[in-house]
Design a protein around this motif. Structure first.
Motif, PDB file in Angstrom:
ATOM      1  N   ASN A 150      39.356 -25.430  18.826  1.00 14.79           N
ATOM      2  CA  ASN A 150      40.058 -24.911  19.994  1.00 14.79           C
ATOM      3  C   ASN A 150      40.372 -23.442  19.764  1.00 14.79           C
ATOM      4  O   ASN A 150      40.161 -22.908  18.673  1.00 14.79           O
ATOM      5  CB  ASN A 150      41.343 -25.707  20.264  1.00 14.79           C
ATOM      6  N   GLU A 184      37.859 -28.687  22.458  1.00 16.57           N
ATOM      7  CA  GLU A 184      38.635 -28.694  23.702  1.00 16.57           C
ATOM      8  C   GLU A 184      38.038 -27.716  24.709  1.00 16.57           C
ATOM      9  O   GLU A 184      37.836 -26.544  24.385  1.00 16.57           O
ATOM     10  CB  GLU A 184      40.086 -28.305  23.425  1.00 16.57           C
ATOM     11  N   TRP A 185      37.755 -28.207  25.912  1.00 16.05           N
ATOM     12  CA  TRP A 185      37.346 -27.304  26.985  1.00 16.05           C
ATOM     13  C   TRP A 185      38.584 -26.575  27.483  1.00 16.05           C
ATOM     14  O   TRP A 185      39.585 -27.189  27.860  1.00 16.05           O
ATOM     15  CB  TRP A 185      36.707 -28.086  28.135  1.00 16.05           C
ATOM     16  N   SER A 190      35.886 -20.872  28.032  1.00 24.20           N
ATOM     17  CA  SER A 190      34.626 -21.626  28.117  1.00 24.20           C
ATOM     18  C   SER A 190      33.439 -20.704  28.354  1.00 24.20           C
ATOM     19  O   SER A 190      32.345 -20.918  27.816  1.00 24.20           O
ATOM     20  CB  SER A 190      34.712 -22.678  29.226  1.00 24.20           C
ATOM     21  N   GLU A 194      29.802 -20.579  26.331  1.00 24.50           N
ATOM     22  CA  GLU A 194      28.577 -20.837  27.092  1.00 24.50           C
ATOM     23  C   GLU A 194      27.623 -19.652  27.016  1.00 24.50           C
ATOM     24  O   GLU A 194      26.402 -19.830  26.890  1.00 24.50           O
ATOM     25  CB  GLU A 194      28.945 -21.174  28.532  1.00 24.50           C
ATOM     26  N   TYR A 206      31.150 -30.010  24.932  1.00 23.68           N
ATOM     27  CA  TYR A 206      32.614 -30.035  24.859  1.00 23.68           C
ATOM     28  C   TYR A 206      33.044 -31.478  24.589  1.00 23.68           C
ATOM     29  O   TYR A 206      32.873 -32.353  25.436  1.00 23.68           O
ATOM     30  CB  TYR A 206      33.229 -29.542  26.164  1.00 23.68           C
ATOM     31  N   GLN A 209      35.203 -33.471  27.031  1.00 24.77           N
ATOM     32  CA  GLN A 209      34.569 -33.963  28.253  1.00 24.77           C
ATOM     33  C   GLN A 209      33.733 -35.210  27.996  1.00 24.77           C
ATOM     34  O   GLN A 209      33.284 -35.858  28.938  1.00 24.77           O
ATOM     35  CB  GLN A 209      33.704 -32.862  28.864  1.00 24.77           C
TER      36      GLN A 209
END
Length: 420
Positions: A150, A184-185, A190, A194, A206, A209
């Protein structure tokens, strides 16, 4: 050395580590590895993965930092500390090399770990970053898998003042075409992950998710976390000997890493995962994560030390039955008291303390700042005195919490007779 002195001893460069490894024959290329970074949870995640790999029968190296009681905690194989003779032999064998390159303590330790893992022919090593990622000394490996737990605010004077800047430093461990798991997203960062994953052709997942986690509470021995993988009909209940509620955030990343390793040919069955998570502390020697030190009164320590870490600690305190709360607290000079102190409960008794290192904020300064914010307490100097004062005042059904810094926890463990 950064651990003792702070930013003045920090070397933000890979040159020394690369030179050391080159002179040693690039031992980091002789074993498979998993690379783990993140603001919080990377230590617990590293130890859980190591425990699982050991349970599955793999000879597993584990490199983590900092240590609590013994330098050798940083370098383990199958939970066993690197032997003292291996440490002294490495230094003696490479003294002239070390003197010529003039590396930092951390750079020498990383090279020592890689050399030891190579010589001992580990099947795989779990490597935890020390600080950041992009320019961390461990970032000379090409792992099977990169994992970032995270992103939060910590070491901002070195990693950046925004979450995006910090994420960019952590994303530096993402290697070309190596899969990456982010625990953790977080919407603020993010896009950073990405972008970097796309640039490097790395498959990004992630974990938060992919899994839902439900906390079923805890008893004296375990906490019970039920996981549901996306698309699965039934959930799985895991018993963890790591009882901090924040492990619910770390577990999805661990399970996603296991799935990825299976796809890469590792044989890890579900029974091995369950058994490993029940005995992470025993298997790997992990200490200081919501660890019960004694009872009557209940004494618990935790190494959480930034704002996000404190929020998790306070959630655990709230979930722990007690009458009155006693807080033995000390911090390093680089901590932002304006962010930390408002989080702390005013209905607690405080015992402010310090460790004997230049980075430590004097207990008197911390006490003055805390008192101004309505926190009742006094400065007790060293950790041992603060603990004794708390124990003398606490009733049998009270809770004594010790934390604020990894080094405060280390001194507490030593004062209470714990060993690595």
């Amino acid at each position: 050395m950064f651990t003792r002195d702070g930013v003045s001893a920090f070397k933000k460069d890979l040159t020394n580590t690369l030179q050391l490894c080159e002179a040693l024959g690039n031992p980091q290329r002789q074993f498979r590895s998993i690379h783990i970074a993140g603001t919080n949870g990377k230590g617990s995640t590293s130890h859980m993965l190591a425990a699982i790999l050991q349970a599955a029968g793999y000879r597993t190296g584990l490199y983590t930092s900092p240590h609590l009681l013994d330098f050798r905690e940083r370098i383990r194989i199958d939970g066993a500390l690197i032997p003292k003779k291996s440490v002294t032999a490495f230094v003696s064998r490479h003294r002239s090399l070390i003197e010529s390159i003039q590396p930092s303590f951390f750079e020498v330790t990383v090279a020592m770990a890689f050399d030891y893992f190579s010589r001992e022919k580990v099947d795989i090593a779990v490597i935890e970053t020390g600080l950041g990622g992009r320019l961390d000394s461990t970032n000379v490996i090409t792992p099977l898998l990169s994992l970032i737990t995270n992103i939060g605010y910590d070491h901002t004077h070195m990693l950046g003042n925004t979450l995006q800047e910090i994420a960019n430093e952590k994303a530096g461990i993402i290697k070309p075409e190596v899969p990456v798991i982010v625990g953790e997203w977080q919407p603020e960062v993010s896009g950073v992950f990405e972008r970097v994953a796309k640039e490097r052709g790395s498959h990004l997942v992630y974990a938060s998710q992919e899994w839902q986690v439900r906390n079923h509470g805890r008893d004296e021995d375990y906490q019970y976390l039920e996981t549901n993988q996306r698309g699965a009909a039934n959930g799985v209940l895991y018993m963890l000997d790591l009882k901090g509620g924040y492990q619910a955030k770390n577990l999805p990343a661990v399970l996603t890493a296991v799935e990825t390793l299976r796809l890469k040919g590792f044989s890890i069955d579900e029974a091995q995962v369950r058994q490993a998570l029940k005995q992470v502390q025993q298997t790997t020697g992990l200490m200081g994560r919501w660890q019960t030190l004694s009872r009557d009164p209940l004494v618990i320590c935790d190494t959480g030390h930034n704002a996000d870490g404190w929020r998790e600690v306070l959630a655990n305190i709230a979930a722990t039955p007690h009458r009155e709360l006693h807080m033995v607290v000390g911090v390093m000079r680089d901590k932002d008291l304006d962010k930390m102190l408002p989080l702390l409960p005013k209905n607690a008794h405080y015992y402010f303390c310090e460790v004997a290192m230049p980075r430590a904020l004097p207990a008197g300064e911390l006490c003055t700042a805390a008192n101004r914010r309505g926190l009742e307490g006094a400065a007790w100097g060293d950790v041992s005195n603060a603990i004794q004062a708390a124990q003398q005042r606490a009733a049998m059904d009270d809770l004594i919490f010790i934390g604020g810094s990894t080094f405060i926890v280390a001194d507490a463990l030593a004062a209470l007779g714990f060993k690595s």
